[in-house]
Design a protein around this motif. Sequence first.
Motif, PDB file in Angstrom:
ATOM      1  N   VAL A   1      -2.670   1.563   7.622  1.00 11.10           N
ATOM      2  CA  VAL A   1      -2.215   2.111   6.332  1.00 11.10           C
ATOM      3  C   VAL A   1      -2.967   1.438   5.183  1.00 11.10           C
ATOM      4  O   VAL A   1      -3.407   2.096   4.233  1.00 11.10           O
ATOM      5  CB  VAL A   1      -0.680   1.945   6.182  1.00 11.10           C
ATOM      6  CG1 VAL A   1      -0.209   2.379   4.795  1.00 11.10           C
ATOM      7  CG2 VAL A   1       0.042   2.757   7.263  1.00 11.10           C
ATOM      8  N   ALA A   2      -3.142   0.122   5.286  1.00  6.97           N
ATOM      9  CA  ALA A   2      -3.867  -0.632   4.243  1.00  6.97           C
ATOM     10  C   ALA A   2      -5.295  -0.125   4.074  1.00  6.97           C
ATOM     11  O   ALA A   2      -5.850  -0.154   2.976  1.00  6.97           O
ATOM     12  CB  ALA A   2      -3.864  -2.124   4.581  1.00  6.97           C
TER      13      ALA A   2
ATOM     14  N   TYR B   1       3.875   0.483   2.724  1.00  9.06           N
ATOM     15  CA  TYR B   1       4.684  -0.702   3.038  1.00  9.06           C
ATOM     16  C   TYR B   1       4.641  -1.630   1.834  1.00  9.06           C
ATOM     17  O   TYR B   1       3.766  -1.514   0.968  1.00  9.06           O
ATOM     18  CB  TYR B   1       4.148  -1.429   4.286  1.00  9.06           C
ATOM     19  CG  TYR B   1       2.782  -2.033   4.066  1.00  9.06           C
ATOM     20  CD1 TYR B   1       2.649  -3.316   3.530  1.00  9.06           C
ATOM     21  CD2 TYR B   1       1.631  -1.314   4.349  1.00  9.06           C
ATOM     22  CE1 TYR B   1       1.390  -3.850   3.278  1.00  9.06           C
ATOM     23  CE2 TYR B   1       0.377  -1.842   4.101  1.00  9.06           C
ATOM     24  CZ  TYR B   1       0.264  -3.111   3.562  1.00  9.06           C
ATOM     25  OH  TYR B   1      -0.972  -3.637   3.296  1.00  9.06           O
ATOM     26  N   ASP B   2       5.592  -2.545   1.794  1.00  9.29           N
ATOM     27  CA  ASP B   2       5.618  -3.571   0.757  1.00  9.29           C
ATOM     28  C   ASP B   2       6.101  -4.866   1.403  1.00  9.29           C
ATOM     29  O   ASP B   2       7.248  -4.945   1.847  1.00  9.29           O
ATOM     30  CB  ASP B   2       6.556  -3.142  -0.378  1.00  9.29           C
ATOM     31  CG  ASP B   2       6.488  -4.072  -1.574  1.00  9.29           C
ATOM     32  OD1 ASP B   2       6.278  -5.297  -1.380  1.00  9.29           O
ATOM     33  OD2 ASP B   2       6.662  -3.597  -2.710  1.00  9.29           O
ATOM     34  N   LEU B   3       5.216  -5.846   1.476  1.00  7.68           N
ATOM     35  CA  LEU B   3       5.569  -7.095   2.143  1.00  7.68           C
ATOM     36  C   LEU B   3       6.537  -7.930   1.307  1.00  7.68           C
ATOM     37  O   LEU B   3       7.272  -8.754   1.845  1.00  7.68           O
ATOM     38  CB  LEU B   3       4.302  -7.905   2.467  1.00  7.68           C
ATOM     39  CG  LEU B   3       3.313  -7.225   3.425  1.00  7.68           C
ATOM     40  CD1 LEU B   3       2.099  -8.120   3.663  1.00  7.68           C
ATOM     41  CD2 LEU B   3       3.964  -6.856   4.750  1.00  7.68           C
TER      42      LEU B   3
ATOM     43  N   THR C   1       0.868  -1.178   0.000  1.00  6.18           N
ATOM     44  CA  THR C   1       0.000   0.000   0.000  1.00  6.18           C
ATOM     45  C   THR C   1       0.904   1.228   0.000  1.00  6.18           C
ATOM     46  O   THR C   1       1.921   1.233   0.689  1.00  6.18           O
ATOM     47  CB  THR C   1      -0.876   0.040   1.273  1.00  6.18           C
ATOM     48  OG1 THR C   1      -1.606  -1.177   1.387  1.00  6.18           O
ATOM     49  CG2 THR C   1      -1.862   1.197   1.245  1.00  6.18           C
ATOM     50  N   GLU C   2       0.538   2.225  -0.787  1.00  6.64           N
ATOM     51  CA  GLU C   2       1.260   3.497  -0.744  1.00  6.64           C
ATOM     52  C   GLU C   2       0.231   4.619  -0.641  1.00  6.64           C
ATOM     53  O   GLU C   2      -0.652   4.716  -1.488  1.00  6.64           O
ATOM     54  CB  GLU C   2       2.100   3.711  -2.019  1.00  6.64           C
ATOM     55  CG  GLU C   2       3.314   2.806  -2.134  1.00  6.64           C
ATOM     56  CD  GLU C   2       4.456   3.155  -1.175  1.00  6.64           C
ATOM     57  OE1 GLU C   2       4.634   4.350  -0.850  1.00  6.64           O
ATOM     58  OE2 GLU C   2       5.166   2.225  -0.755  1.00  6.64           O
ATOM     59  N   LEU C   3       0.342   5.426   0.393  1.00  6.80           N
ATOM     60  CA  LEU C   3      -0.539   6.582   0.543  1.00  6.80           C
ATOM     61  C   LEU C   3       0.247   7.832   0.171  1.00  6.80           C
ATOM     62  O   LEU C   3       1.425   7.958   0.509  1.00  6.80           O
ATOM     63  CB  LEU C   3      -1.048   6.690   1.988  1.00  6.80           C
ATOM     64  CG  LEU C   3      -1.788   5.466   2.525  1.00  6.80           C
ATOM     65  CD1 LEU C   3      -2.201   5.686   3.972  1.00  6.80           C
ATOM     66  CD2 LEU C   3      -3.004   5.127   1.664  1.00  6.80           C
TER      67      LEU C   3
ATOM     68  N   VAL D   1       9.016  -0.468   4.649  1.00  2.99           N
ATOM     69  CA  VAL D   1       7.978   0.526   4.918  1.00  2.99           C
ATOM     70  C   VAL D   1       8.366   1.807   4.193  1.00  2.99           C
ATOM     71  O   VAL D   1       9.553   2.067   3.956  1.00  2.99           O
ATOM     72  CB  VAL D   1       7.807   0.826   6.431  1.00  2.99           C
ATOM     73  CG1 VAL D   1       7.152  -0.338   7.138  1.00  2.99           C
ATOM     74  CG2 VAL D   1       9.142   1.191   7.079  1.00  2.99           C
ATOM     75  N   THR D   2       7.361   2.603   3.839  1.00  2.40           N
ATOM     76  CA  THR D   2       7.594   3.942   3.301  1.00  2.40           C
ATOM     77  C   THR D   2       7.294   4.933   4.410  1.00  2.40           C
ATOM     78  O   THR D   2       6.238   4.853   5.050  1.00  2.40           O
ATOM     79  CB  THR D   2       6.681   4.225   2.096  1.00  2.40           C
ATOM     80  OG1 THR D   2       6.908   3.215   1.110  1.00  2.40           O
ATOM     81  CG2 THR D   2       6.983   5.594   1.496  1.00  2.40           C
ATOM     82  N   LEU D   3       8.232   5.833   4.661  1.00  4.25           N
ATOM     83  CA  LEU D   3       8.064   6.856   5.685  1.00  4.25           C
ATOM     84  C   LEU D   3       8.085   8.230   5.023  1.00  4.25           C
ATOM     85  O   LEU D   3       8.991   8.531   4.248  1.00  4.25           O
ATOM     86  CB  LEU D   3       9.200   6.776   6.716  1.00  4.25           C
ATOM     87  CG  LEU D   3       9.444   5.410   7.368  1.00  4.25           C
ATOM     88  CD1 LEU D   3      10.657   5.476   8.292  1.00  4.25           C
ATOM     89  CD2 LEU D   3       8.210   4.937   8.136  1.00  4.25           C
TER      90      LEU D   3
END
Length: 201
Positions: free
Chosen positions: A116-117, A162-164, A9-11, A169-171
């Motif tokens: 986040v998801a 994040y990407d499993l 997921t990327e927000l 994680v994206t911060l």
Amino acid sequence: EPDFLPESTELDVPFIDQNPQLPTGCEITSLAQVLNFYGFDVDKEYLASNYLPMKEEVEPGCFIEYFFGSPWKTNGSGCFAPAIIIAANNYLKDEGSPLTAYSMCYASVNALLGQVAKGYPVIAWTCFDYDINKIEYTPVTLEDGSSFYWPSYEHCVVLSGYDLNTQTVTLTDPTYGVVKQSIEDFTAYYQKFFYQAVVIK
């Protein structure tokens, strides 16, 4: 907790640079990033001036209910989740918004990723420098004689993705911009900084 997390997921949480105005204002700038994500056109300094609880004295509640020192100063210290929840909810109330800030403190990293998801970025406490392995805890003696242990390199960011598959994680980081870190490192620092996290929804 959700049993199933989407793989990634990327927000699109906008980066707001805390510098040069707020050298120690990572927490309130992280809040500004999330509020801007939700469509509020609000400035980090406006939020700090009007909503961040601050005190110059070391009293009970120091670092927790309020920011010790000033985020405008390089020797300002910081605050944890409760102070940011107070700031967020007072701002949201003044705006007549139905959104509310909630504590996610002590939740698992998986629970944070689950938010986040669902489309909710999470304000999380971490390390200013991911090359630092050892966090020092400095005892600060409060007025009532009790001690609070303030961790070195305290930093606050927005967990925005994040990407499993890649285990990252994206911060959206108010110092460094949009960066990726390993889930393993993020988890380790989240623990070292007392599992502090806030979600607005």
